[in-house]
Design an enzyme around this catalytic site. Structure first.
Site, PDB file in Angstrom:
ATOM      1  N   ASP A 186     -10.090  -8.076  -1.493  1.00 57.40           N
ATOM      2  CA  ASP A 186     -11.183  -8.544  -2.355  1.00 57.40           C
ATOM      3  C   ASP A 186     -12.459  -7.727  -2.181  1.00 57.40           C
ATOM      4  O   ASP A 186     -13.379  -7.826  -2.992  1.00 57.40           O
ATOM      5  CB  ASP A 186     -11.484 -10.020  -2.092  1.00 57.40           C
ATOM      6  CG  ASP A 186     -10.367 -10.925  -2.577  1.00 57.40           C
ATOM      7  OD1 ASP A 186      -9.617 -10.485  -3.473  1.00 57.40           O
ATOM      8  OD2 ASP A 186     -10.244 -12.043  -2.076  1.00 57.40           O
ATOM      9  N   TYR A 238       1.332 -10.275  -6.205  1.00 53.69           N
ATOM     10  CA  TYR A 238       1.570  -9.607  -4.905  1.00 53.69           C
ATOM     11  C   TYR A 238       1.947  -8.133  -5.042  1.00 53.69           C
ATOM     12  O   TYR A 238       1.779  -7.366  -4.085  1.00 53.69           O
ATOM     13  CB  TYR A 238       2.686 -10.314  -4.131  1.00 53.69           C
ATOM     14  CG  TYR A 238       2.301 -11.646  -3.529  1.00 53.69           C
ATOM     15  CD1 TYR A 238       0.978 -12.082  -3.490  1.00 53.69           C
ATOM     16  CD2 TYR A 238       3.268 -12.474  -2.982  1.00 53.69           C
ATOM     17  CE1 TYR A 238       0.643 -13.310  -2.938  1.00 53.69           C
ATOM     18  CE2 TYR A 238       2.934 -13.709  -2.413  1.00 53.69           C
ATOM     19  CZ  TYR A 238       1.624 -14.120  -2.403  1.00 53.69           C
ATOM     20  OH  TYR A 238       1.296 -15.345  -1.845  1.00 53.69           O
ATOM     21  N   ARG A 259      -1.036  -5.908  -4.081  1.00 53.27           N
ATOM     22  CA  ARG A 259      -1.552  -5.785  -2.715  1.00 53.27           C
ATOM     23  C   ARG A 259      -0.490  -5.293  -1.736  1.00 53.27           C
ATOM     24  O   ARG A 259      -0.815  -4.917  -0.605  1.00 53.27           O
ATOM     25  CB  ARG A 259      -2.176  -7.106  -2.251  1.00 53.27           C
ATOM     26  CG  ARG A 259      -1.181  -8.170  -1.858  1.00 53.27           C
ATOM     27  CD  ARG A 259      -1.901  -9.448  -1.432  1.00 53.27           C
ATOM     28  NE  ARG A 259      -0.968 -10.341  -0.760  1.00 53.27           N
ATOM     29  CZ  ARG A 259      -1.192 -11.613  -0.507  1.00 53.27           C
ATOM     30  NH1 ARG A 259      -2.330 -12.171  -0.873  1.00 53.27           N
ATOM     31  NH2 ARG A 259      -0.291 -12.348   0.111  1.00 53.27           N
TER      32      ARG A 259
END
Lengths: 419, 419
Positions: A145, A296, A299
């Site tokens: 983030d 997902y 990341r």
């Protein structure tokens, strides 16, 4: 500070493509200082491993296995979403941590996570002082983030940014070649609950002539303006790409898409903003659409990780150990940018008191005036972070990722029940 | 056959990561035979470019630009979803094609697409014969769906398969490291309307110890059996990965998720099976989930293309030209597998009469008895197709993809209105 004690390392919160590179930095650097640091124990499933005394003996892992962590996404020791709140509310848990650390002669606590973990790390440090146990707590930053303060960027972010920029570019080329008779608007949803850093990375494809509209969590969603802009792009270019942050919300604070469930930190579990936006476009403008939700995949995408990001993740792990050896406590190593072009940075240090519970949002001057794009200033910030490729080795067509043995350390204490 | 005429090349249907490699194969090979082939004209937006006489003069592109097509995803000349149906229903269009080809002295027709395009290519060939115009029509196979008959595999598929296998592996590592306190089931939706080849590629991660459940379009969805298996994996491994094909459907034929709209071929536009499956798991089993829909990201992902796939895409384009020069008509070059290990193949040839309108589904013995996995036989088939990496060059962190000039050829005929 000539003590020789063991170290504890744990991974916390959502994992990334490069958090294991930080683990490699911590473990390899500790192994260089065997006169000062005994064993590095890792927490199985993060801080839970410390609470339940489920420690992993990393000395059982070969040098090549630890080196392979540099190339392996996910959390090799297991991570967890488990937040220790205030000392008052969770004193029992904090004291248990200290107890476990004492039992295993642990003098160094390396906690690899985001804002919540920085807070925990800080509190552990405070409590150890008040209990008179000489623990050095160092936070190793990690969060896709990119919302930690002080540090210029956070490990994990550069690789997600690269994934998003590359994927947005590729999918936009796809749409561009089909738009005369087929899809005219492609919507991709990316992570970023409160901060729009990840979505911003999609804006880098503008340099390749792609018409892109970004929906940031920092800017309340204005449906009318948004649809007008998308339609303008479709009329001008024949197509349009939309990058929507999962945290995009309406003026009243409601998310474009909530699934209704909440995670262990009490955060709403998001997902599904892309189909909401895509259908909105279809109904209002009639344009044929496609949408993707990267979730997902973004990341975990170590195969397209940013070399800069991998390097920094490693260096921050390395620096954490060096700071500990220098006697520091309650600090976090940081990336301090010196210049954009050429990109130069040094690894610095910030006190955890200034890191814990502070979220760094996109500055307003990184977002264009209309709220749907990124400025040149933002591009200058982002570009260095996605520089370079550092692919893993491949075997039989698939990346070679390591799975550690994760041998447990014998327990010394009575069991502890998590409330 | 010592004529010297121009060639027409067009891209059709959904684009892929490697269709431009076939274009490079066609154009570069044609350039080697200037005594026989004059200019290669490309259709702007596929066959529409021929109907509207919107031809692109590929001789205006430099050798390096054509070489760069090997590394560039999407359709460099534009593709389209536009199906010419039967000669009876679309005679006017077919005749127009011949008229345009005549006007531009085009004697070679290279059509780069899937099953529908093979059919069109075959019909153009038939009509040109009956009209006495000496056209050689060669189909260059392309489809991520891998559903063309006779050829062992289809260009575009190997790269999507690699993307799906790599992404499934990476996301599964992610979930594995978080499952003690967070997500236990990860669902990723992949393309494949009728054939489960793409979903099957997710099964390759089993070799890495990942518990994976695959939902194929070939197997009617059995909710009870599915939930039982997912729950078993979660109880055994702590987590489970589900790869669901967009074409997965119930026993009554209804898709798990239909968006209600249909494309130009009358096919239902799908998307959203992943959230349906994920929510089903949540409600029945209570497991925390995450889901992703890869959509265009998967077929555009040139950055992680299979080297085998890129090579075959190029070779099939090259062979198409060679077949034309040998006087063949109404044929398609094919990949003929000689052996799995080591992987050996030759480029063969199939008559279009046997290709058009035949869909190749997953053989039943490629799917495990329970219907939720792939067999060793299937793995032996898939593994060679994802072998090797062939990354593009990168600049400033992003892949270098070419955008052609696409200079139009002067029109010679009156305008033609598409009905």
């Amino acid at each position: 500070m000539a003590k020789k004690t063991n170290a504890f390392y744990a991974q916390s919160g959502g994992v990334t493509a490069v958090i294991n590179a930080s683990a490699a930095g911590v473990i390899q650097t500790a192994r260089l200082h065997k006169d000062r640091i005994g064993k590095v124990f890792a927490g199985r499933n993060g801080i839970l491993g410390a609470l339940t005394e489920d420690l992993i003996d990393t000395t059982k892992e070969s040098a090549s296995a630890i080196e392979a962590l540099r190339y392996t996404p996910s959390g090799a020791f297991g991570s967890c979403r488990f937040k220790l709140k205030s000392l008052d509310a969770n004193r029992r848990e904090y004291e248990r941590l200290i107890e476990v650390f004492k039992a295993h002669n642990i003098g160094y606590f390396f906690y690899n996570g985001g804002g919540d973990s920085a807070d925990t790390c800080f509190k552990v440090s405070q409590l150890s002082e008040s209990l008179g146990y000489p623990l050095q707590a160092i936070h190793v930053p990690k969060t896709i983030d990119n919302d930690l303060p002080i540090t210029d960027c956070c490990p994990g972010f550069g690789s997600v940014a690269k994934y998003v920029a590359v994927s947005t570019l590729e999918a936009s080329f796809d749409v561009r070649s089909m738009c005369s008779t087929s899809t005219k608007v492609f919507v991709v949803e990316v992570m970023g609950r409160h901060a729009g850093w990840i979505a911003a990375a999609g804006g880098l494809v503008e340099d390749h002539g792609i018409p892109v509209v970004i929906l940031f969590p920092e800017i309340p969603f204005d449906q009318k303006k948004f649809l007008t802009l998308v339609d303008k792009h479709v009329k001008t270019h024949g197509y349009c790409t939309v990058v929507v942050s999962e945290g995009c919300h309406n003026a009243d604070g409601s998310f474009l898409a909530e699934q209704g469930s909440r995670d262990a930190f009490g955060h709403a579990q998001l997902g599904g903003a892309a189909p909401v936006v895509a259908n909105m476009i279809k109904h209002a403008l009639g344009h044929k659409f496609h949408w993707a939700v990267a979730d997902y995949l973004q990341r975990a995408a170590r195969h397209i990780a940013s070399k800069t990001d991998v390097k920094q993740a490693y260096e921050l792990g390395q620096k954490a150990v060096e700071l500990a050896l220098k006697g520091h406590n309650a600090v976090m190593p940081t990336v301090d940018r010196i210049s954009d072009t050429p990109y130069k940075y040094r690894i610095g240090m910030a006190p955890l008191a200034k890191v814990a519970n502070v979220e760094k949002f996109m500055p307003r001057d990184f977002i264009t005036k209309d709220g749907f794009g990124i400025t040149d200033k933002c591009k200058r910030y982002l570009r260095p972070l996605i520089q370079g490729e550092d692919p893993p080795k491949f075997k039989d067509g698939l990346p070679v990722y390591v799975t550690l043995k994760n041998v447990a350390v014998a327990k010394k204490l009575p069991a502890f029940s998590l409330k």
